[in-house]
Scaffold this active site. Sequence first.
Site, short mmCIF file in Angstrom:
data_model
loop_
_atom_site.label_atom_id
_atom_site.label_comp_id
_atom_site.label_asym_id
_atom_site.label_seq_id
_atom_site.Cartn_x
_atom_site.Cartn_y
_atom_site.Cartn_z
NE ARG A 133 -3.53 -2.47 -0.30
CZ ARG A 133 -3.74 -3.28 -1.31
NH1 ARG A 133 -2.89 -3.31 -2.33
NH2 ARG A 133 -4.79 -4.07 -1.33
CG ASP B 142 -5.93 -2.34 1.86
OD1 ASP B 142 -4.89 -2.51 2.52
OD2 ASP B 142 -6.34 -3.17 1.03
#
Length: 417
Positions: free
Chosen positions: A101, A130
């Site tokens: 990420r 996320d």
Amino acid sequence: MATKNSSSIRKVVLAYSGGLDTSVILKWLQDVYDCEVITFTADIGQGEEVEPARKKAQMLGVKQIYIENLREEFVRDFVFPMFRANTVYEGEYLLGTSIARPLIAKRLVEIAQKAGADAISHGATGKGNDQVRFELGAYALMPNVKIIAPWREWDLLSREKLLAYADQHRIPVDFKKRKGGGAPYSMDANLLHISYEGGILEDPSYEPEESMWRLTVSPEKAPNRPEYLELAYRSGDIVAVNGRKMSPAKVLTELNRLGGKHGIGRLDLVENRYVGMKSRGCYETPGGTIMLKAHRAMESITLDREVLALKDDLMPRYARMIYNGYWFSPERLLLQTLIDQSQASVNGTVKLKLYKGTVIVVGRESPSDTLFDPKISTFEDDEGAYNQADAGGFIRLNALRMRIAANAASARARRKR
């Protein structure tokens, strides 16, 4: 519904996979925010063709389309530094999704700055980790960035609503998605791992079907003969596999192949999400499982005992930093400096045996940096390098506090009689 600041949003960079969710988000941004959308698709080894995303974006009127091969950067600048710390979250998870990420957030911000965009957008839901990882990374690199998270704004909160929106706006949808086919869970893949969660896996007592696993054969069906593997290390990173020099991404690709062949790297875990809930996930990390075992073996002969102990003490905190999205935080960067400094002497080779889901260390050597001295460690005559009689005093000194405590306990017991 758009936010109060929607009128100030003229251009948005969207993290775009080309799947149902982000294709709907693309059109939704165009309609609700009345803005230009720039798409960014990262190839970090997810094992799927990324070029179809270009055609889908073009069909939806996107003029600026970024599709980038980030495999080498991903492994070199994110995966390898993480493995120098022997990073494991909650004792088992090798952080395959978490570590991808920050790279995506970094490129979103860089493209936004280059294109003069007003905001970035992503398809992470409001219940997962996320969203935190993308947004913490973006804020760290571009403090005043505006972020649009459609899942926290719209009412398209089911697959049926997403499909209806896609039909209404003539957004192409994969046939399997439309018919309810495909995997009965969500998947996320990159060069380090594949994760599986949601759907039928939300029952933590449910054993996944064998057909779910994509990277590994079952240990039962793995070869009946072990395979030996030699990894060469320089400054804590693997630079060669079985004598062949390789780039970071090629190292991980080859280790995935070998680990998958021998059923290595499966994990079924109930973990604690940063947002507060527990989540069940299944993971395949064949190459990473080999890397962790080998790196610890390399450090075992090249690092001082207290340096190793300090690294082990700090590792769980470092792992939480990555899991929770703090890759670009000052504390992670400071800790990385310490970790990298420790790796200067982590040079040499490790020999491993791969067999039916297991990774067994069978040898390690470091001609230039080893701290293992057979003349001292031997049970035979050590030629005076170690005086065994010294051990008595060493033990008595270390036992002193326990002897004092025991005497005090005996005195208390006598007073009670």
